[in-house]
Every structure is written in C-alpha cells, then in structure tokens.
Design an enzyme around this catalytic site. Structure first.
Site, PDB file in Angstrom:
ATOM      1  CB  CYS A  64      -0.940   0.088   1.185  1.00 46.77           C
ATOM      2  SG  CYS A  64      -2.062  -1.277   1.359  1.00 46.77           S
ATOM      3  NE  ARG A 121       4.906   1.508  -0.082  1.00 46.09           N
ATOM      4  CZ  ARG A 121       5.916   1.307   0.737  1.00 46.09           C
ATOM      5  NH1 ARG A 121       7.132   1.546   0.358  1.00 46.09           N
ATOM      6  NH2 ARG A 121       5.704   0.863   1.961  1.00 46.09           N
ATOM      7  CD1 TRP A 164      -0.494  -6.328  -2.725  1.00 46.30           C
ATOM      8  CD2 TRP A 164      -0.793  -6.828  -0.578  1.00 46.30           C
ATOM      9  NE1 TRP A 164      -0.186  -7.651  -2.553  1.00 46.30           N
ATOM     10  CE2 TRP A 164      -0.366  -7.984  -1.244  1.00 46.30           C
ATOM     11  CE3 TRP A 164      -1.052  -6.901   0.797  1.00 46.30           C
ATOM     12  CZ2 TRP A 164      -0.183  -9.203  -0.592  1.00 46.30           C
ATOM     13  CZ3 TRP A 164      -0.874  -8.118   1.442  1.00 46.30           C
ATOM     14  CH2 TRP A 164      -0.445  -9.252   0.739  1.00 46.30           C
ATOM     15  CG  ASN A 201       0.108   2.143   3.735  1.00 51.29           C
ATOM     16  OD1 ASN A 201      -0.887   2.137   3.031  1.00 51.29           O
ATOM     17  ND2 ASN A 201       1.254   2.701   3.379  1.00 51.29           N
ATOM     18  N   GLY A 202      -1.115  -0.992   6.701  1.00 49.89           N
ATOM     19  CA  GLY A 202      -0.917  -1.817   7.902  1.00 49.89           C
ATOM     20  C   GLY A 202      -2.183  -2.554   8.280  1.00 49.89           C
ATOM     21  CD  GLU A 258      15.905 -14.307  -6.923  1.00 52.37           C
ATOM     22  OE1 GLU A 258      15.322 -14.804  -5.945  1.00 52.37           O
ATOM     23  OE2 GLU A 258      15.616 -13.196  -7.378  1.00 52.37           O
ATOM     24  CE  LYS A 311      12.681 -12.173  -9.090  1.00 51.33           C
ATOM     25  NZ  LYS A 311      13.365 -12.056  -7.851  1.00 51.33           N
ATOM     26  CD  GLU A 314       8.866 -12.520  -7.487  1.00 54.00           C
ATOM     27  OE1 GLU A 314       9.975 -12.572  -8.043  1.00 54.00           O
ATOM     28  OE2 GLU A 314       8.586 -11.690  -6.632  1.00 54.00           O
ATOM     29  CG  HIS A 352      16.526 -37.955  -3.466  1.00 57.36           C
ATOM     30  ND1 HIS A 352      16.804 -39.236  -3.028  1.00 57.36           N
ATOM     31  CD2 HIS A 352      17.716 -37.393  -3.744  1.00 57.36           C
ATOM     32  CE1 HIS A 352      18.116 -39.415  -3.026  1.00 57.36           C
ATOM     33  NE2 HIS A 352      18.697 -38.310  -3.458  1.00 57.36           N
ATOM     34  CE  LYS A 389      11.059  -3.699  -4.997  1.00 58.54           C
ATOM     35  NZ  LYS A 389      11.677  -4.842  -5.702  1.00 58.54           N
TER      36      LYS A 389
HETATM   37  C1  F6R Z   1      10.886 -11.275  -5.072  1.00 62.11           C
HETATM   38  C2  F6R Z   1      10.760 -10.234  -4.082  1.00 62.11           C
HETATM   39  C3  F6R Z   1      10.383 -10.605  -2.702  1.00 62.11           C
HETATM   40  C4  F6R Z   1      11.251  -9.850  -1.703  1.00 62.11           C
HETATM   41  C5  F6R Z   1      10.770 -10.112  -0.277  1.00 62.11           C
HETATM   42  C6  F6R Z   1      11.650  -9.418   0.737  1.00 62.11           C
HETATM   43  O1  F6R Z   1      11.212 -10.785  -6.320  1.00 62.11           O
HETATM   44  O2  F6R Z   1      10.971  -9.083  -4.375  1.00 62.11           O
HETATM   45  O3  F6R Z   1      10.476 -11.972  -2.502  1.00 62.11           O
HETATM   46  O4  F6R Z   1      12.565 -10.258  -1.865  1.00 62.11           O
HETATM   47  O5  F6R Z   1       9.463  -9.664  -0.144  1.00 62.11           O
HETATM   48  O6  F6R Z   1      11.639  -8.042   0.554  1.00 62.11           O
HETATM   49  P1  F6R Z   1      12.748  -7.124   1.184  1.00 62.11           P
HETATM   50  O7  F6R Z   1      14.046  -7.474   0.551  1.00 62.11           O
HETATM   51  O8  F6R Z   1      12.312  -5.723   0.854  1.00 62.11           O
HETATM   52  O9  F6R Z   1      12.766  -7.397   2.657  1.00 62.11           O
END
Ligand code: F6R
Length: 612
Positions: free
Chosen positions: A2, A27, A75, A101-102, A485, A489, A492, A508, A607
């Site tokens: 948010c 966000r 969000w 927010n929150g 990772e 990616k 997501e 396994h 984000k």
């Molecule tokens: C994946 C992604 C999330 C963040 C996770 C932690 O692409 O961006 O998995 O890595 O939410 O976020 P931070 O690094 O801001 O604590």
C-alpha cells in the site's frame, strides 16, 4: 505494501497526488483513491478498484480542486479489492477521511464496541473502524489531534495513516507504527508519503517518522509529537538519489531497466570498500561491531523471498571462506519459533526495502536476545537500517519493479565483501586468494555488461518457452540458491509454476515430473561440480525433458546435452550467484513480457511486505 501520499501547500493537490500514487503503485495496486478538501472546505473523495491509471482516467478533475489532499494505492489485507473497500475511508458521519497502511489487529473488538454505541459500518476494512474510532474520540474532545491520538493509543497492530477532518480543514494528521511514513519539506508545502519516490520530484529534504510518532501538517508548517503527546524535534535529512533513478529511462519496464543497470549497481556496492592490491574489504558501517563479527561463534542470516536466497549464498560463502558456522532462517519462522540465540551470535538481516514486517520482527527478536545485529539494506533511512546495530547499504538505487533483480545481486556483493573482510582478519584465506577474488570483483561490471549486451540471445531462448506451464531449475553448491531465485522470478511475473532444487535432489522426487513438456534449467558453469551436473542433465535427457543450460562461454561440450544454452562468462564460485542469475532474470522477464503480462506489477504481489 500500500502506498500513501498527502499534500498540503499552495498548489492544486490532485495532480500531485495522482503522480505520487503512480510512483507508489509498485507497493500495491488492487485499488486506489484520493480525497481533497475543496474551496468550500468540503472533503470530496473518489476511489475505485484497479490501477491508478483507471482512477486518473475516470476522475472528474474539475470537481477535485483544492490545496490539501490525501491518496492511497492498496494491496488488500482486509476485504476484497473492490470500489467500496478502496481507500480513503470515512467514519459514519463523514467527519474524518483516512488512508491507512498496515493492519489494525484488534479491529473486530473495536468494531463491536462501536456498534454498541450505534456506529454503522459499510465496508469490511479495519480502516473504517479506525475512522469511526477517531470520530468516537472527537465526540468527547472536539479536537482533531487529540481524537487521532486517543484512537491510536487504543489500536493494536500496525499503521501508517494520513487523515483529514472536515471540522479542521487546514490540517492533515499523519502517524506511523510499523508502516513507513516520511515528510517531504518543500517551500511552503509539505508532502507526506510512505516512500521517497512520491517526494523526490518536489523536494529532497525529508523527515522520517519513527514508530509511535505523528505529525500535524498545517499551512504554515508542521509539528511532530509522539502519540503519547510529547513534542519531538528532528533534523531534516537529504535524500541522495535522483528523479531519473525512479523513471523508466526508455525501457519497456522497470524490471528490464533494473536488470540492465547491474553493471553499475554492482560497482556501487563495492566502490571504495575494497583494496584491490590486497583484497582486503572495509565496510565503514560495520566498524562498531567488527570485533564481534570476527569472533562470532555463529552467524544467522535471516530474510524473506529473494533476500532469503541471497542469504543462502551468504551461508555458502561464509562457511567456505571464513569457517564460521552459519545458518539461514526465514524471518517469518525465526521470529515465532523461539530460536536459541547467544550474545556471541551475529544476526544478519537482509532486506531491499528495509521495511519487511517479518524481517523487522526478526531483528527485534534478535536484539531482545542480546545478539549482535547487522543489516544489509537498500533503502536508506528505512526502519531496519535505523534499528540494526551496524549495517551496510547495498547502494542499488531505487528498485521499482516488484520482482527484485538488482537488489539480489547487490546483496550477494555485500555478503562477498563481508566474507572477504572476515576471512582476511581471521586468516582463513591466503593473501594470494584474497587478491584473486578482489580481481574477480573488479572484473564483474564488464562481465555483466557483456551479458546485458547479449540480451537478445536470451530473449530468443525465452520465446521458445512462452506457453509452458511448469519449469524446473537445478543447481549445485553456490548455484543452488540461484536455481531457487530463477524459479521465483519466473513464477512471480509469468505465473508459470516453477520449482528450484539442488540438482542431486532431483532423483528424490521431482524426476517423476519430467516429460517432454517439462523444461529444466540447469545452472552448469565449469566448476568442480560440472561433471555431476552433466550426469543430472543426462538423467533428464533420458526422460525427454527439454534442457536449458546456463553455461560458460568456452564450454563447447554443453551443446551435446542441452537444447538451449544461455552463455555466461567465467567467475569464481564466490561470485557465481551474481553472474549466473542474470540470464535467469532475462529469461523470466522475456517470457512474462511475451505473455503480455504487466511485468512490473504482477498480480497479488507488492514490493514491500509490511504486514505479517
Ligand atoms: C521477489 C521479491 C520478494 C522480496 C521479499 C523481501 O522478487 O521481491 O520476494 O525479496 O518480499 O523483501 P525485502 O528485501 O524488501 O525485505
């Protein structure tokens, strides 16, 4: 998670709010809304489900003129993302209008209490409950500021809020607990926002609010206090990034821009922090805990998501080069499972945003237990950066694409510097090797540039897999976290199901999934596990899986095994994560872009995850 923006000054607020919301949209983007105090001192609001662009296109701009306003991009946490649940929210008498927010954890209890007082609710949100609670206290005090304070003292959970009151129309009241908020101090204007991206084009002078603090913004400035009513004085800080850094600069998406920025961002992480003649790294922000770090009995690295994958790379590095037992924990598990911590443990927290709720809670848990805490953070002035005992900024610059790319490689770079610093001090690495590794660090930007320049090659491979429904990513050693990772990616942003595994684990279980519909990405550089990886590739080939290999430029052998090869330059194991993830970032990006998806704003994601 948010975004909040607010404006008070002399300009028409709507364009400023909409522009701010567009910059904050990464966000959260389920719904958006604005409220403005017009020239008749009425609060007018407009909100709707969907993106900020939908709001901008459908709002009747003539009706929304006024020099004070607040906005929100959401969000969803409570209530589905629809027009009604979108922010701003009002109390039942429309005296107060609030963006939030929150999560207010005790909102049900407060709602019941207010219902007994005949309060009526129209939405499922905790925010509407807070608006009515402010109304409840206003009835008793007839004072906007007091009413907000008393309400906030009563709520449990987290909030960043901005609130308007029709009875006191020359003010915005803002407050924070667990959800970031900062003030931009302009010339006869104040902009409030949950992050700097909505402020930077107005002013570089900012004040960060801390938990439990609020600010009353008026036409002639602002004053800060705690929700317990103590006055606060705080110095103005200066933001150190440029507007260009948060704009797309000709790229189709922020994600692509951020992938392509990595030659520079990697250099920004190590610049001035390593002596290339000796290989010794020095991180100024760690000096106050250096002894504790060098003598740590154990290092625990905790983080979420992509940052957790970087943490895994860190575990391999620190154990390999420094010989200190190292554990990696999901921050969300760490905080709840009563971890055993000692005063000679060092806990490293990794977070791009510096605001992730679970990582922040893990930090507080570690501090409570007396461990030394060290942050690896991107966003300057963020809560984690401010609460750790020592830390290093990764200097990746603003990361706007929701899928983290450049932050990941810079997190690994920071971990490599910490590793070299400890290893040099402890003597667990030879002087020759140190110089060698430092040379490899110096060569990284050129190598990454080389990969960025061949992105069309990666794109071609990606386009052959646009319609796939599943993917497997396999790697060994330092490349196992890279496999995780790469899979993250892809899922997501393309919504294709993908799993990462240590390559040998395939036998396994996951091997059962392999058929000619299953692409398998092998991270197969010419390192000491190469022959083993080739055996794993053969196992997949025997079951007619489609093989994509990440392989070194000079590996001629690999084409005998792989259907497609994404070429990468050589590097030492320490830095393999940085090099080998880049084609995987491109692969995910180009697959998602070819599927016509909104790469920078993947569905359901946000984000920075500032709720548990
Ligand atoms: C994946 C992604 C999330 C963040 C996770 C932690 O692409 O961006 O998995 O890595 O939410 O976020 P931070 O690094 O801001 O604590």
């Amino acid at each position: 998670m948010c975004g909040i923006v607010g404006y008070i000054g002399k300009k028409n607020s709507l364009p400023i709010l909409i522009d701010g919301l567009k910059r904050l949209e990464y966000r959260g983007y389920d719904s958006a809304g604005v409220s403005i105090i017009n020239d008749n001192n009425e609060i007018v609001s407009f909100k709707r489900a969907g993106k900020v662009l939908d709001l901008d296109n459908s709002i009747d701009k003539d009706k929304f003129e006024g020099t004070i306003g607040i906005g929100h991009t959401r969000w969803a946490t409570h209530g589905v993302p629809n027009d009604i649940n979108a922010h701003p929210h009002c109390d039942m008498e429309y005296l107060f209008t609030l963006v939030h927010n929150g999560i207010i954890e005790n909102y049900k209890h407060i709602k019941e209490k207010l219902k007994e007082e005949n309060y009526i609710f129209h939405t499922d949100t905790d925010t509407e409950v807070l608006a009515n609670l402010i109304n409840y206290h206003f009835k008793k005090t007839n004072d906007f500021e007091k009413a907000v304070r008393l309400a906030l003292v009563e709520v449990e959970g987290t909030y960043g809020i901005a609130c308007l009151c029709v009875k006191e129309p020359d003010k915005i009241i803002v407050a924070r607990k667990g959800s970031p908020l900062m003030l931009g101090i302009g010339n006869e204007e104040t902009i409030v926002s949950s992050d700097a991206s909505a402020i930077i084009n107005h002013t570089k002078n900012v004040i960060y609010l801390n938990d439990g603090e609020m600010a009353v913004l008026g036409r002639n400035g602002f004053h800060l206090k705690t929700v317990e009513d103590e006055d606060i004085f705080r110095d103005v800080e200066v933001l150190d990034f440029l507007l260009d850094e948060i704009e797309k600069g000709g790229y189709d998406h922020f994600m692509l821009k951020e992938i392509c920025e990595q030659p520079d961002t990697i250099q920004n992480t190590y610049r001035g922090r390593i002596n290339f003649d000796t290989g010794v790294a020095k991180l100024g922000g760690l000096e106050n805990i250096a002894d504790k770090l060098f003598n740590a009995k154990r290092i625990i690295i905790t983080a979420c998501g992509t940052a957790w994958h970087a943490a895994l790379v860190g575990e391999y590095m620190i154990e390999h080069y420094c010989r200190i037992p190292t554990e990696v924990e999901y921050a969300s598990e760490f905080r709840y499972r009563r971890p055993i911590l000692n005063s000679d443990d060092v806990v490293i927290l990794i977070s791009q945003s510096g605001e992730t709720a679970d990582t922040l809670a893990a930090l507080r848990e570690a501090k409570k237990a007396g461990a030394t805490t060290l942050g690896i953070v991107n966003v300057i002035g963020s809560t984690i950066a401010r609460e750790v005992e020592a830390g290093t900024y990764i200097h990746a610059g603003p990361e706007i694409g929701v899928a983290s790319t450049k932050a990941f490689t810079c997190q690994i770079m920071s971990l490599a510097l910490i590793t070299l610093m400890i290893a040099a001090e402890k003597g667990t690495i030879s002087k020759r090797k140190l110089i060698d590794l430092a040379g490899d660090i110096k060569a990284l930007p050129e190598k990454i540039k080389h990969m960025v320049n061949r992105k069309e090659e990666y794109k071609k491979v990606a386009e052959a897999f646009v319609d796939c429904r599943n993917f497997l990513y396999l790697g060994r050693g330092f490349n196992f976290p890279v496999a995780l990772e790469g899979a993250l990616k892809l899922k997501e942003i393309s919504y294709i199901h993908a799993e990462g595994y240590p390559a040998a684990e395939m036998k396994h279980g996951p091997i059962a999934l392999i058929d000619n519909d299953m692409p398998v990405v092998f991270i197969a550089p010419l390192d000491r596990t190469y022959d083993k990886i080739i055996s794993n590739i053969e196992e997949v080939k025997a079951r007619r899986g489609r093989i994509i290999a990440i392989a070194n430029d000079d590996d001629k052998n690999i084409t005998d095994y792989a259907d497609h090869v994404l070429r990468v330059p050589h590097t030492k194991a320490l830095l393999a994560g940085i090099i080998n993830v880049i084609p995987l970032q491109f692969l995910a990006y180009y697959i998602a872009a070819a599927r016509g998806l909104d790469v920078d704003k993947p569905r359901n994601l946000a984000k920075s995850v500032t709720v548990e």
